[in-house]
Write a protein that holds these residues in place. Sequence first.
Motif, PDB file in Angstrom:
ATOM      1  N   ALA A  36       0.833  -1.205   0.000  1.00  0.00           N
ATOM      2  CA  ALA A  36       0.000   0.000   0.000  1.00  0.00           C
ATOM      3  C   ALA A  36       0.865   1.252   0.000  1.00  0.00           C
ATOM      4  CB  ALA A  36      -0.937  -0.005   1.207  1.00  0.00           C
ATOM      5  N   GLY A  53      -6.366  -6.624  -1.762  1.00  0.00           N
ATOM      6  CA  GLY A  53      -6.052  -7.127  -0.435  1.00  0.00           C
ATOM      7  C   GLY A  53      -7.300  -7.228   0.415  1.00  0.00           C
ATOM      8  N   LYS A  54      -7.097  -7.472   1.725  1.00  0.00           N
ATOM      9  CA  LYS A  54      -8.234  -7.663   2.629  1.00  0.00           C
ATOM     10  C   LYS A  54      -7.981  -6.970   3.950  1.00  0.00           C
ATOM     11  CE  LYS A  54     -11.210 -11.407   2.840  1.00  0.00           C
ATOM     12  NZ  LYS A  54     -11.578 -12.840   3.042  1.00  0.00           N
ATOM     13  N   VAL A  65      -9.406   1.827   4.229  1.00  0.00           N
ATOM     14  CA  VAL A  65     -10.031   1.990   2.915  1.00  0.00           C
ATOM     15  C   VAL A  65     -10.186   3.472   2.604  1.00  0.00           C
ATOM     16  CG1 VAL A  65     -12.129   1.616   1.572  1.00  0.00           C
ATOM     17  CG2 VAL A  65     -11.191  -0.246   2.950  1.00  0.00           C
ATOM     18  N   THR A  75      -9.759   1.167  -4.805  1.00  0.00           N
ATOM     19  CA  THR A  75      -9.976   0.157  -3.764  1.00  0.00           C
ATOM     20  C   THR A  75     -10.978  -0.919  -4.152  1.00  0.00           C
ATOM     21  OG1 THR A  75     -11.701   1.510  -2.728  1.00  0.00           O
ATOM     22  CG2 THR A  75      -9.436   1.828  -1.953  1.00  0.00           C
ATOM     23  N   VAL A  78     -10.254  -4.313  -2.763  1.00  0.00           N
ATOM     24  CA  VAL A  78     -10.167  -4.509  -1.319  1.00  0.00           C
ATOM     25  C   VAL A  78     -11.418  -5.218  -0.813  1.00  0.00           C
ATOM     26  CG1 VAL A  78      -9.935  -3.404   0.936  1.00  0.00           C
ATOM     27  CG2 VAL A  78      -8.752  -2.441  -1.054  1.00  0.00           C
ATOM     28  N   THR A  86      -8.629  -6.384  11.276  1.00  0.00           N
ATOM     29  CA  THR A  86      -7.531  -5.768  10.525  1.00  0.00           C
ATOM     30  C   THR A  86      -6.205  -6.013  11.233  1.00  0.00           C
ATOM     31  OG1 THR A  86      -9.023  -4.055   9.718  1.00  0.00           O
ATOM     32  CG2 THR A  86      -6.670  -3.574   9.629  1.00  0.00           C
ATOM     33  N   ASP A 110      -5.537  -9.571   6.407  1.00  0.00           N
ATOM     34  CA  ASP A 110      -4.780  -9.658   5.148  1.00  0.00           C
ATOM     35  C   ASP A 110      -4.448 -11.101   4.787  1.00  0.00           C
ATOM     36  OD1 ASP A 110      -1.463  -9.981   5.588  1.00  0.00           O
ATOM     37  OD2 ASP A 110      -2.595  -9.396   7.346  1.00  0.00           O
TER      38      ASP A 110
END
Length: 325
Positions: A36, A53-54, A65, A75, A78, A86, A110
């Motif tokens: 990122a 990603g997550k 986000v 995004t 995402v 997170t 992630d």
Amino acid sequence: MYDVVAIGEVLIDFTPDGVNDQGIARFARNPGGAPANVLAMNAKLGAKTGFIGKVGQDDFGKFLVGVLKESGIDTQGVVMDAEVNTTIAFVQLNEFGDRSFSFYRKPGADMMLREDELEWDMISGCHIFHYGSISFTDDPCRSAAHAAISRAKELGKLMSYDPNYRPFLWDKEERAVREIMDALPMADILKVSEEEMLLLTGETDIEAGAQKLRKQGPRLVLVSRGEFGSFYCAACGTGQMPAFRVNVVDTTGAGDAFLGAVHYRLRKKEAADLDKLTKEELEDILDFANAAGGLTATKRGAIPSMPSLAEIEVCRRDVPRSSCE
């Protein structure tokens, strides 16, 4: 068409922020995660970027986000996980601004990205595809990352790789080295720190280590050296570029800013073009990237500290360079 798309982790870096009235250390919430950060530097310079990603469906995930969007990063790739929080890292800084990390990722969101959640159109629609090794620590993100990397390679994307080794996230060093090395042949651009070069090659001589890494497949190997600048190994030869003499406060994200600036300068190039770069062209790119990395280290946090194109040019013009040794 995206200039750069990256897959991997975006997380919360809690960075030191002084002490309160009782003398107890305070930590500031900062967005982080190497892929990122790399995109944020690209976006700050004007490149079109996208992240895959997550994050958790929690306040931290929503914050991240929002930061990505504010940074100009697409995004749509995402995913938000309703069950896993997170990922968080606490950053400690020594007297020189160098950092160490403590991760809270057992598991972190992630890690939970699945192959069926990938935005394939983002991969097919990018010019540079960037990845790191933190995605390789655990499944399902490991399988998802390898699927994305394989697809990008098949499509002829310019492939960029930063292993970004964090010992705390691996069960065994031997497995980390094996996983990192297995992904090397897919890369056109490889960025490592001196410590990572030593880990992967066993070489203390920077030129020998870089040459050994380049033989694994990457056309351009870059070694970030902090206060000593950067080293390169490419078809045009090897060499070192000095850092800028800046007031270092926090080195978090400096290497990512360096690589993002390299991407920005190479965003119109194809993989084969890397072998055609002259030493003068490559050294100009790395001087630009060294300025980006150096300026990022003058402020706390990663994404909030990324410099503008104008700030980089002022640095190159006005700030003296240090010695490479």
